[in-house]
Design a protein around this motif. Structure first.
Motif, PDB file in Angstrom:
ATOM      1  N   ILE A 243       0.837  -1.200   0.000  1.00 46.28           N
ATOM      2  CA  ILE A 243       0.000   0.000   0.000  1.00 46.28           C
ATOM      3  C   ILE A 243       0.875   1.254   0.000  1.00 46.28           C
ATOM      4  O   ILE A 243       0.622   2.211  -0.734  1.00 46.28           O
ATOM      5  N   TRP A 244       1.922   1.245   0.826  1.00 42.45           N
ATOM      6  CA  TRP A 244       2.826   2.396   0.861  1.00 42.45           C
ATOM      7  C   TRP A 244       3.522   2.592  -0.486  1.00 42.45           C
ATOM      8  O   TRP A 244       3.689   3.726  -0.951  1.00 42.45           O
ATOM      9  N   ALA A 245       3.932   1.479  -1.112  1.00 40.59           N
ATOM     10  CA  ALA A 245       4.608   1.583  -2.414  1.00 40.59           C
ATOM     11  C   ALA A 245       3.669   2.152  -3.476  1.00 40.59           C
ATOM     12  O   ALA A 245       4.060   3.004  -4.280  1.00 40.59           O
ATOM     13  N   ILE A 246       2.409   1.686  -3.474  1.00 36.70           N
ATOM     14  CA  ILE A 246       1.431   2.192  -4.444  1.00 36.70           C
ATOM     15  C   ILE A 246       1.156   3.677  -4.208  1.00 36.70           C
ATOM     16  O   ILE A 246       1.095   4.473  -5.154  1.00 36.70           O
ATOM     17  N   CYS A 247       1.019   4.059  -2.937  1.00 36.99           N
ATOM     18  CA  CYS A 247       0.801   5.476  -2.613  1.00 36.99           C
ATOM     19  C   CYS A 247       1.993   6.326  -3.043  1.00 36.99           C
ATOM     20  O   CYS A 247       1.823   7.417  -3.605  1.00 36.99           O
ATOM     21  N   GLY A 248       3.204   5.818  -2.785  1.00 33.02           N
ATOM     22  CA  GLY A 248       4.400   6.561  -3.187  1.00 33.02           C
ATOM     23  C   GLY A 248       4.496   6.716  -4.687  1.00 33.02           C
ATOM     24  O   GLY A 248       4.833   7.790  -5.198  1.00 33.02           O
ATOM     25  N   LEU A 249       4.183   5.636  -5.412  1.00 32.80           N
ATOM     26  CA  LEU A 249       4.216   5.697  -6.874  1.00 32.80           C
ATOM     27  C   LEU A 249       3.165   6.667  -7.395  1.00 32.80           C
ATOM     28  O   LEU A 249       3.430   7.444  -8.326  1.00 32.80           O
ATOM     29  N   ALA A 250       1.972   6.644  -6.787  1.00 30.18           N
ATOM     30  CA  ALA A 250       0.914   7.562  -7.210  1.00 30.18           C
ATOM     31  C   ALA A 250       1.311   9.016  -6.972  1.00 30.18           C
ATOM     32  O   ALA A 250       1.063   9.888  -7.812  1.00 30.18           O
ATOM     33  N   ILE A 251       1.955   9.278  -5.833  1.00 35.32           N
ATOM     34  CA  ILE A 251       2.406  10.642  -5.528  1.00 35.32           C
ATOM     35  C   ILE A 251       3.462  11.096  -6.528  1.00 35.32           C
ATOM     36  O   ILE A 251       3.442  12.233  -7.021  1.00 35.32           O
ATOM     37  N   LEU A 252       4.404  10.189  -6.864  1.00 34.76           N
ATOM     38  CA  LEU A 252       5.444  10.536  -7.834  1.00 34.76           C
ATOM     39  C   LEU A 252       4.848  10.821  -9.211  1.00 34.76           C
ATOM     40  O   LEU A 252       5.231  11.781  -9.885  1.00 34.76           O
ATOM     41  N   LEU A 253       3.881   9.975  -9.636  1.00 34.47           N
ATOM     42  CA  LEU A 253       3.247  10.183 -10.938  1.00 34.47           C
ATOM     43  C   LEU A 253       2.451  11.482 -10.954  1.00 34.47           C
ATOM     44  O   LEU A 253       2.465  12.223 -11.944  1.00 34.47           O
ATOM     45  N   ALA A 254       1.763  11.780  -9.831  1.00 35.95           N
ATOM     46  CA  ALA A 254       1.007  13.021  -9.756  1.00 35.95           C
ATOM     47  C   ALA A 254       1.931  14.227  -9.798  1.00 35.95           C
ATOM     48  O   ALA A 254       1.652  15.218 -10.496  1.00 35.95           O
ATOM     49  N   ALA A 255       3.037  14.145  -9.077  1.00 33.89           N
ATOM     50  CA  ALA A 255       3.998  15.247  -9.084  1.00 33.89           C
ATOM     51  C   ALA A 255       4.608  15.437 -10.464  1.00 33.89           C
ATOM     52  O   ALA A 255       4.777  16.561 -10.943  1.00 33.89           O
ATOM     53  N   HIS A 256       4.919  14.313 -11.114  1.00 35.00           N
ATOM     54  CA  HIS A 256       5.489  14.394 -12.461  1.00 35.00           C
ATOM     55  C   HIS A 256       4.488  14.996 -13.444  1.00 35.00           C
ATOM     56  O   HIS A 256       4.835  15.818 -14.298  1.00 35.00           O
ATOM     57  N   SER A 257       3.214  14.581 -13.308  1.00 36.08           N
ATOM     58  CA  SER A 257       2.172  15.118 -14.187  1.00 36.08           C
ATOM     59  C   SER A 257       1.979  16.605 -13.954  1.00 36.08           C
ATOM     60  O   SER A 257       1.849  17.391 -14.896  1.00 36.08           O
ATOM     61  N   PHE A 258       1.985  17.004 -12.662  1.00 34.42           N
ATOM     62  CA  PHE A 258       1.806  18.416 -12.339  1.00 34.42           C
ATOM     63  C   PHE A 258       2.971  19.245 -12.847  1.00 34.42           C
ATOM     64  O   PHE A 258       2.802  20.298 -13.456  1.00 34.42           O
ATOM     65  N   MET A 259       4.180  18.751 -12.588  1.00 41.49           N
ATOM     66  CA  MET A 259       5.364  19.486 -13.028  1.00 41.49           C
ATOM     67  C   MET A 259       5.462  19.517 -14.536  1.00 41.49           C
ATOM     68  O   MET A 259       5.897  20.496 -15.143  1.00 41.49           O
ATOM     69  N   GLY A 260       5.029  18.400 -15.173  1.00 44.98           N
ATOM     70  CA  GLY A 260       5.097  18.349 -16.629  1.00 44.98           C
ATOM     71  C   GLY A 260       4.148  19.321 -17.287  1.00 44.98           C
ATOM     72  O   GLY A 260       4.390  19.813 -18.388  1.00 44.98           O
ATOM     73  N   SER A 261       3.000  19.617 -16.627  1.00 46.00           N
ATOM     74  CA  SER A 261       2.028  20.525 -17.208  1.00 46.00           C
ATOM     75  C   SER A 261       2.275  21.975 -16.825  1.00 46.00           C
ATOM     76  O   SER A 261       1.561  22.859 -17.257  1.00 46.00           O
ATOM     77  N   SER A 262       3.260  22.207 -15.964  1.00 44.18           N
ATOM     78  CA  SER A 262       3.548  23.567 -15.532  1.00 44.18           C
ATOM     79  C   SER A 262       4.144  24.376 -16.672  1.00 44.18           C
ATOM     80  O   SER A 262       5.064  23.910 -17.362  1.00 44.18           O
ATOM     81  N   PRO A 263       3.671  25.610 -16.907  1.00 43.50           N
ATOM     82  CA  PRO A 263       4.220  26.435 -17.986  1.00 43.50           C
ATOM     83  C   PRO A 263       5.704  26.708 -17.809  1.00 43.50           C
ATOM     84  O   PRO A 263       6.467  26.704 -18.765  1.00 43.50           O
ATOM     85  N   GLN A 264       6.125  26.913 -16.530  1.00 48.86           N
ATOM     86  CA  GLN A 264       7.545  27.196 -16.302  1.00 48.86           C
ATOM     87  C   GLN A 264       8.402  26.000 -16.686  1.00 48.86           C
ATOM     88  O   GLN A 264       9.470  26.147 -17.286  1.00 48.86           O
ATOM     89  N   VAL A 265       7.910  24.801 -16.356  1.00 54.01           N
ATOM     90  CA  VAL A 265       8.675  23.600 -16.695  1.00 54.01           C
ATOM     91  C   VAL A 265       8.698  23.411 -18.210  1.00 54.01           C
ATOM     92  O   VAL A 265       9.709  23.007 -18.788  1.00 54.01           O
ATOM     93  N   ALA A 266       7.566  23.680 -18.868  1.00 55.95           N
ATOM     94  CA  ALA A 266       7.514  23.557 -20.324  1.00 55.95           C
ATOM     95  C   ALA A 266       8.516  24.499 -20.980  1.00 55.95           C
ATOM     96  O   ALA A 266       9.208  24.130 -21.942  1.00 55.95           O
ATOM     97  N   GLN A 267       8.606  25.732 -20.461  1.00 56.61           N
ATOM     98  CA  GLN A 267       9.578  26.673 -21.000  1.00 56.61           C
ATOM     99  C   GLN A 267      10.995  26.177 -20.763  1.00 56.61           C
ATOM    100  O   GLN A 267      11.858  26.291 -21.640  1.00 56.61           O
ATOM    101  N   ALA A 268      11.209  25.630 -19.560  1.00 55.77           N
ATOM    102  CA  ALA A 268      12.554  25.115 -19.249  1.00 55.77           C
ATOM    103  C   ALA A 268      12.919  23.962 -20.177  1.00 55.77           C
ATOM    104  O   ALA A 268      14.065  23.841 -20.620  1.00 55.77           O
ATOM    105  N   GLN A 269      11.930  23.121 -20.487  1.00 56.15           N
ATOM    106  CA  GLN A 269      12.192  22.001 -21.382  1.00 56.15           C
ATOM    107  C   GLN A 269      12.513  22.503 -22.797  1.00 56.15           C
ATOM    108  O   GLN A 269      13.384  21.964 -23.477  1.00 56.15           O
ATOM    109  N   GLU A 270      11.789  23.530 -23.241  1.00 53.02           N
ATOM    110  CA  GLU A 270      12.064  24.093 -24.559  1.00 53.02           C
ATOM    111  C   GLU A 270      13.467  24.681 -24.619  1.00 53.02           C
ATOM    112  O   GLU A 270      14.190  24.522 -25.601  1.00 53.02           O
ATOM    113  N   MET A 271      13.852  25.358 -23.533  1.00 52.36           N
ATOM    114  CA  MET A 271      15.198  25.926 -23.493  1.00 52.36           C
ATOM    115  C   MET A 271      16.244  24.820 -23.504  1.00 52.36           C
ATOM    116  O   MET A 271      17.270  24.928 -24.177  1.00 52.36           O
TER     117      MET A 271
END
Length: 434
Positions: A243-271
């Motif tokens: 359960i802890w592993a699934i929760c941790g994986l879900a948190i990581l995926l959510a953080a990655h999704s949030f960071m990936g959709s962030s405009p600042q991160v998108a600009q950083a990726q383009e740069m």
């Protein structure tokens, strides 16, 4: 066999329905996240603190070397008398660096004082000594009519490339990553054994104290009861970790999704995409990722499951035997130290020998000893261990488990119905002969 499954089911259900189990299962990931955030916050606060250190250098020999930075601010009190400077520094500053009056700069080498109520760290003292040594060294070089600037220009900055005999390039610091991965798996095993081994022991003590064990033992073999408790508690623990592993994986995926959709991160990726190969930092990150992916991940995961299971069963059988031999947890303390010591020894051997020489004699021997192999072998596997060594270590662990279970069942069979007396080691040894 039917009774065994009934006991496993009973232990598992009782454990997962326990309020403390449910609360810790829910709060566990939150506590880990909270602790991580707290450590990061405290580290940030510590880094943002500026230490104010006063300097009294009557000759102005070294004052120019002490330049302010983001962590330290130096205040020059050289114009004040030394007694007044000490009084002011004791009230307003962390410390006072006192450079006494001297006829030449060479004379201050052994006379500089760091005056403070708090003991400074070695790093702080070494930093001050390096600054003073640089000043004296430059002065000595100038006395020899040597241009110090030319010496600075002549200094070389070498960089060693680490290459395997096969010609394949590798990276500096990859060993630290390997030991971190192995240590994580080994630490998880140690914590699981200690936490859930204690659960097995407490379960036995509780049933023995409540005299429930007398009813159970009338229809169930002691060996089946002991194994049922071990397996049932282990399944509850595996469920909690899953359960802890699934929760941790879900948190990581959510953080990655949030960071990936962030405009600042998108600009950083383009740069980053626009920048050419000049950014070696990104290349190094990719190289490290590639190097980690070359690790024997499948072997490590399979070995983790086997050593995890074998190590837990091995130690839990001892915990169960101790629970049967005593009437309360206080009496169990004298017997727990011999069990915990091999686990601690495995951790210390892993950190102090595997890191320096993963294929050395000490690391290899302790990776075969069943009481330390679940930790030491997992620390060695990321460095590349021959398959025959892993298999041999597993066989020894499983064989030792069956031997320990046989001995533990003898203690369990006799001790489970013993009340009112704390057994000695001599008495437990006699139980093994029954």
């Amino acid at each position: 066999m039917k009774n065994l499954f009934l006991i496993i089911n009973r232990e598992f259900i009782n454990k997962v329905r326990n309020k403390s189990f449910i609360v810790m299962t829910i709060l566990g990931p939150l506590l880990i996240l909270g602790m991580t955030a707290l450590i990061a916050f405290l580290t940030k606060i510590n880094d943002s603190d500026i230490k104010k250190i006063a300097i009294h250098d009557a000759n102005q020999y070294v004052i120019s070397e002490f330049k302010n930075n983001k962590h330290t601010e130096y205040i020059d009190l050289s114009a004040l008398p030394i007694d007044e400077a000490k009084a002011q520094a004791s009230e307003s500053y962390k410390a006072l660096i006192y450079v006494p009056q001297a006829d030449s700069i060479q004379q201050i080498a052994k006379t500089v004082q760091y005056i403070s109520e708090d003991s400074p760290s070695l790093d702080a003292i070494f930093s001050i000594e390096r600054k003073i040594n640089d000043v004296i060294t430059r002065n000595n070089i100038e006395k020899l009519n040597i241009d110090y600037k030319k010496i600075d220009e002549a200094k070389a900055d070498s960089e060693i490339t680490v290459v395997k005999f096969s010609g394949e390039n590798t990276l500096k610091g990859i060993n630290e990553i390997k030991i971190a991965i192995g240590s994580l798996f080994g630490y998880l095993i140690m914590m699981f054994i200690i936490i859930y081994g204690n659960y097995v022991m407490r379960s036995v003590i509780e049933e023995k104290t409540n005299r429930i064990i007398e009813i159970i033992i009338s229809s169930v073999k002691p060996f089946d009861l002991m194994m049922g408790k071990i397996i049932g508690n282990s399944l509850a623990g595996i469920l909690q970790f899953a359960i802890w592993a699934i929760c941790g994986l879900a948190i990581l995926l959510a953080a990655h999704s949030f960071m990936g959709s962030s405009p600042q991160v998108a600009q950083a990726q383009e740069m980053a995409n626009a920048i050419q190969h000049g950014q070696s930092g990104l290349d190094n990150i990719n190289l490290y990722i590639d190097e980690v992916m070359k690790l024997p991940i499948a072997t490590l995961l399979i070995s983790f499951v086997v050593f995890f299971t074998g190590g837990y069963f091995l130690y839990s059988s001892l915990y169960a035997a101790i629970g049967a031999a005593v009437d309360n947890e206080t009496d169990s303390q004298q017997f727990l130290m011999p069990i915990i010591m091999p686990l601690m020894l495995g951790v210390y051997v892993g950190f102090f020998t595997v890191m320096n020489d993963p294929h050395g004699t000490v690391a290899t021997i302790f990776s075969f000893i069943p009481f330390t192999s679940p930790i030491v072998m997992l620390m060695r596997i990321p460095f590349g261990v021959p398959l025959w060594q892993i298999i041999t270590s597993m066989i020894l662990l499983i064989a030792t488990f069956f031997a320990v279970v046989w001995f533990a069942s003898k203690i369990y069979r006799v001790g489970i119905l013993m009340y009112g007396k704390k057994p000695s080691w001599k008495e437990i040894y006699k139980w093994l002969k029954y």
